[in-house]
Design an enzyme around this catalytic site. Structure first.
Site, PDB file in Angstrom:
ATOM      1  N   TYR A 168       3.588   8.961  18.032  1.00 61.47           N
ATOM      2  CA  TYR A 168       4.433   8.559  16.077  1.00 61.47           C
ATOM      3  C   TYR A 168       5.485   9.874  15.693  1.00 61.47           C
ATOM      4  O   TYR A 168       6.114   9.218  15.544  1.00 61.47           O
ATOM      5  CB  TYR A 168       2.903   9.298  15.221  1.00 61.47           C
ATOM      6  CG  TYR A 168       3.592   9.329  13.867  1.00 61.47           C
ATOM      7  CD1 TYR A 168       3.371   8.124  12.879  1.00 61.47           C
ATOM      8  CD2 TYR A 168       3.715  10.442  13.050  1.00 61.47           C
ATOM      9  CE1 TYR A 168       3.307   8.361  11.938  1.00 61.47           C
ATOM     10  CE2 TYR A 168       3.963  10.130  11.756  1.00 61.47           C
ATOM     11  CZ  TYR A 168       3.735   9.255  11.226  1.00 61.47           C
ATOM     12  OH  TYR A 168       3.399   8.920   9.932  1.00 61.47           O
TER      13      TYR A 168
ATOM     14  N   SER B 143       1.102  -0.827   0.013  1.00 61.15           N
ATOM     15  CA  SER B 143      -0.316   0.089   0.036  1.00 61.15           C
ATOM     16  C   SER B 143       0.892   1.288   0.111  1.00 61.15           C
ATOM     17  O   SER B 143       2.158   1.297   0.173  1.00 61.15           O
ATOM     18  CB  SER B 143      -1.167  -0.085   1.214  1.00 61.15           C
ATOM     19  OG  SER B 143      -1.353   1.126   1.162  1.00 61.15           O
TER      20      SER B 143
ATOM     21  N   ASP C 276       4.362  -7.706   4.005  1.00 61.09           N
ATOM     22  CA  ASP C 276       2.867  -7.201   4.267  1.00 61.09           C
ATOM     23  C   ASP C 276       2.351  -8.131   4.458  1.00 61.09           C
ATOM     24  O   ASP C 276       2.608  -9.075   4.986  1.00 61.09           O
ATOM     25  CB  ASP C 276       2.118  -6.434   2.976  1.00 61.09           C
ATOM     26  CG  ASP C 276       1.975  -4.802   3.924  1.00 61.09           C
ATOM     27  OD1 ASP C 276       0.620  -4.783   4.987  1.00 61.09           O
ATOM     28  OD2 ASP C 276       1.964  -3.859   2.886  1.00 61.09           O
TER      29      ASP C 276
HETATM   30  N1  LIG Z   1       0.901   9.013   3.301  1.00 63.05           N
HETATM   31  C1  LIG Z   1       1.839   9.898   4.358  1.00 63.05           C
HETATM   32  O1  LIG Z   1       1.747  11.522   4.205  1.00 63.05           O
HETATM   33  C2  LIG Z   1       3.409   9.575   5.581  1.00 63.05           C
HETATM   34  C3  LIG Z   1       3.390   8.741   5.816  1.00 63.05           C
HETATM   35  N2  LIG Z   1       4.595   8.733   5.881  1.00 63.05           N
HETATM   36  C4  LIG Z   1       4.854   7.085   7.026  1.00 63.05           C
HETATM   37  O2  LIG Z   1       4.999   6.427   5.112  1.00 63.05           O
HETATM   38  C5  LIG Z   1       5.088   4.594   6.112  1.00 63.05           C
HETATM   39  C6  LIG Z   1       4.040   4.368   5.003  1.00 63.05           C
HETATM   40  O3  LIG Z   1       3.405   5.265   4.737  1.00 63.05           O
HETATM   41  P1  LIG Z   1       1.458   5.131   4.069  1.00 63.05           P
HETATM   42  O4  LIG Z   1       1.946   4.671   2.950  1.00 63.05           O
HETATM   43  O5  LIG Z   1       1.167   6.535   3.827  1.00 63.05           O
HETATM   44  O6  LIG Z   1       0.489   4.420   4.449  1.00 63.05           O
HETATM   45  P2  LIG Z   1      -0.312   2.685   4.274  1.00 63.05           P
HETATM   46  O7  LIG Z   1      -1.886   2.816   5.585  1.00 63.05           O
HETATM   47  O8  LIG Z   1      -0.795   2.977   2.590  1.00 63.05           O
HETATM   48  O9  LIG Z   1       0.614   1.843   4.137  1.00 63.05           O
HETATM   49  C7  LIG Z   1       1.515   1.460   5.103  1.00 63.05           C
HETATM   50  C8  LIG Z   1       1.652  -0.053   4.965  1.00 63.05           C
HETATM   51  O10 LIG Z   1       1.970  -0.850   5.957  1.00 63.05           O
HETATM   52  C9  LIG Z   1       1.423  -1.967   6.964  1.00 63.05           C
HETATM   53  N3  LIG Z   1       2.416  -2.482   8.082  1.00 63.05           N
HETATM   54  C10 LIG Z   1       1.358  -2.024   9.393  1.00 63.05           C
HETATM   55  N4  LIG Z   1       1.962  -2.338   9.650  1.00 63.05           N
HETATM   56  C11 LIG Z   1       2.105  -4.083   9.411  1.00 63.05           C
HETATM   57  C12 LIG Z   1       3.483  -4.430  10.698  1.00 63.05           C
HETATM   58  N5  LIG Z   1       3.071  -4.812  12.059  1.00 63.05           N
HETATM   59  N6  LIG Z   1       4.106  -4.998  10.085  1.00 63.05           N
HETATM   60  C13 LIG Z   1       4.138  -5.249   7.930  1.00 63.05           C
HETATM   61  N7  LIG Z   1       3.462  -4.616   7.938  1.00 63.05           N
HETATM   62  C14 LIG Z   1       2.688  -3.120   8.424  1.00 63.05           C
HETATM   63  C15 LIG Z   1       0.235  -2.298   6.392  1.00 63.05           C
HETATM   64  O11 LIG Z   1      -0.256  -3.023   6.138  1.00 63.05           O
HETATM   65  C16 LIG Z   1      -0.006  -1.434   5.105  1.00 63.05           C
HETATM   66  O12 LIG Z   1       0.025  -1.648   3.715  1.00 63.05           O
HETATM   67  C17 LIG Z   1       4.771   4.517   7.154  1.00 63.05           C
HETATM   68  O13 LIG Z   1       5.787   4.084   8.255  1.00 63.05           O
HETATM   69  C18 LIG Z   1       4.145   6.077   7.555  1.00 63.05           C
HETATM   70  O14 LIG Z   1       4.416   6.152   9.331  1.00 63.05           O
HETATM   71  C19 LIG Z   1       5.368   9.410   6.592  1.00 63.05           C
HETATM   72  C20 LIG Z   1       5.568  10.588   6.442  1.00 63.05           C
HETATM   73  C21 LIG Z   1       3.973  10.461   5.577  1.00 63.05           C
HETATM   74  C1  LIG Z   2      -3.355  14.417  11.246  1.00 60.05           C
HETATM   75  C2  LIG Z   2      -3.340  15.101   9.974  1.00 60.05           C
HETATM   76  C3  LIG Z   2      -3.086  16.678   9.578  1.00 60.05           C
HETATM   77  C4  LIG Z   2      -4.308  17.245  10.124  1.00 60.05           C
HETATM   78  C5  LIG Z   2      -5.637  16.600   9.032  1.00 60.05           C
HETATM   79  O1  LIG Z   2      -6.833  17.311   8.925  1.00 60.05           O
HETATM   80  C6  LIG Z   2      -5.489  15.108   8.849  1.00 60.05           C
HETATM   81  C7  LIG Z   2      -4.562  14.454   9.842  1.00 60.05           C
HETATM   82  C8  LIG Z   2      -4.233  12.766   9.615  1.00 60.05           C
HETATM   83  C9  LIG Z   2      -3.321  12.180   8.683  1.00 60.05           C
HETATM   84  C10 LIG Z   2      -1.787  12.770   9.251  1.00 60.05           C
HETATM   85  C11 LIG Z   2      -2.019  14.801   9.292  1.00 60.05           C
HETATM   86  C12 LIG Z   2      -0.620  15.622   9.764  1.00 60.05           C
HETATM   87  O2  LIG Z   2      -0.372  15.259  10.990  1.00 60.05           O
HETATM   88  C13 LIG Z   2       0.443  14.501   8.793  1.00 60.05           C
HETATM   89  C14 LIG Z   2       1.092  12.860   9.096  1.00 60.05           C
HETATM   90  C15 LIG Z   2       0.842  12.226  10.553  1.00 60.05           C
HETATM   91  C16 LIG Z   2      -1.007  12.705   8.489  1.00 60.05           C
HETATM   92  C17 LIG Z   2      -0.845  10.369   8.682  1.00 60.05           C
HETATM   93  C18 LIG Z   2       1.417  10.765   8.014  1.00 60.05           C
HETATM   94  C19 LIG Z   2       1.692  12.541   7.360  1.00 60.05           C
HETATM   95  O3  LIG Z   2       1.332  12.728   6.553  1.00 60.05           O
HETATM   96  C20 LIG Z   2       2.866  12.328   8.196  1.00 60.05           C
HETATM   97  O4  LIG Z   2       3.897  11.791   8.956  1.00 60.05           O
HETATM   98  C21 LIG Z   2       3.664  13.458   7.802  1.00 60.05           C
HETATM   99  O5  LIG Z   2       5.042  13.624   8.526  1.00 60.05           O
END
Ligand SMILES: NC(=O)C1=CN([C@@H]2O[C@H](COP(=O)(O)OP(=O)(O)OC[C@H]3O[C@@H](n4cnc5c(N)ncnc54)[C@H](O)[C@@H]3O)[C@@H](O)[C@H]2O)C=CC1
Ligand SMILES: C[C@]12CCC(=O)C=C1CC[C@@H]1[C@@H]2[C@@H](O)C[C@@]2(C)[C@H]1CC[C@]2(O)C(=O)C=O
Length: 249
Positions: free
Chosen positions: A156, A7, A28
């Protein structure tokens, strides 16, 4: 190997690697096998494989690496994208932050990332060194929350700050093995995590990003991971990928 590869940012990374001619083990949670199957159909079973894997489990991560070995695939890059996000304040009207919630986020994001790094390093150490004396690269995913943690992000931000902090010591520890370690700290990317928000909120969040004035495209994260894999001089550092965005309190 890309953890969380079914994902969002992980999926875009796996697709970037497959499109660039690489082979990817998507590791995953078992519930994500349907999404991984879509990728296998798109790129072919000779390019993409799926391993059901919880990153917090030594057995699961070792199993994913063993499946690569069994397929005669060497591991040259291990990209940790698996992660979860929660929102809770240190103290709110409901009382103090739930301690179990805090531990769960640290367990998945920080301990999971380190578990993958240490086991991938062991597998990479057996690779033949290239012309630079290198055997592989470990790439972790933090967040700009590691530096600009917002209200409600104590768990987080702590989990991601630890990933940033472990980058240099891992790079130093693994230098004698010819293994690099880098971390990417993404800003706001349009993945399922943000797609769940109403469009108006998504638009508002995108409008806060200075340049480009929009949410990040997961393909841009995959592109940076590709550059890190191919540039032998990148080591021991965290790169912000955020369009100059700084999160407010
Ligand atoms: N989307 C964003 O704006 C941002 C995302 N991130 C980080 O990027 C990474 C990916 O996030 P996204 O792609 O947005 O999220 P997402 O929810 O689309 O993908 C995360 C994936 O990690 C998998 N996952 C969760 N727990 C797991 C476990 N215990 N073992 C194996 N797989 C596991 C989920 O099944 C999912 O496929 C995360 O670490 C998130 O914190 C950081 C900053 C911004
Ligand atoms: C908490 C945020 C921002 C405010 C909002 O309306 C919705 C949200 C839910 C997803 C959060 C948003 C922000 O805090 C940034 C993060 C934590 C986002 C999920 C991943 C995220 O983009 C991140 O890790 C940024 O560094």
């Amino acid at each position: 190997m890309v953890t969380g590869g079914a994902s969002g940012l992980g999926r875009a990374t796996a697709a970037h690697i497959a499109r660039s001619g690489g082979r990817v083990m998507v590791a995953d949670l078992p519930g994500q096998s349907g999404l991984a199957d879509e990728m296998i159909s798109e790129f072919g079973a000779d390019k993409v494989k799926f391993a059901a894997c919880d990153v917090t489990s030594e057995e699961d991560v070792s199993g994913a690496l063993a499946a690569m070995k069994a397929a005669d695939w060497s591991i040259n890059a291990s990209v940790s994208c698996a992660g979860i996000a929660v929102a809770a304040k240190t103290l709110s009207k409901k009382g103090p932050h739930d301690l179990k919630m805090f531990s769960t986020v640290i367990k998945v994001n920080t301990i999971g990332t380190f578990n993958v790094a240490r086991l991938a390093a062991e597998a990479m150490a057996a690779n033949e060194a290239d012309a630079n004396g290198q055997r592989g690269v470990i790439i972790n995913t933090a967040s700009i929350a590691a530096m600009d943690g917002q209200i409600g992000q104590v768990a987080y931000a702590s989990s991601k700050g630890a990933i940033t902090a472990m980058t240099l010591p891992i790079a130093r520890d693994l230098a004698p093995n010819g293994i690099r370690c880098m971390t990417v700290a993404p800003g706001l990317f349009l993945t399922p995590l943000l797609e769940k928000l109403p469009e108006k909120v998504q638009h508002h969040l995108g409008s806060q990003i200075p340049c480009p004035n929009r949410l990040g495209d997961p393909a841009e994260f995959g592109q940076l991971v590709g550059s890190i894999i191919t540039n032998p001089m990148l080591n021991g550092e965290t790169i912000r990928l955020d369009g100059a965005y700084r999160m407010p309190p």
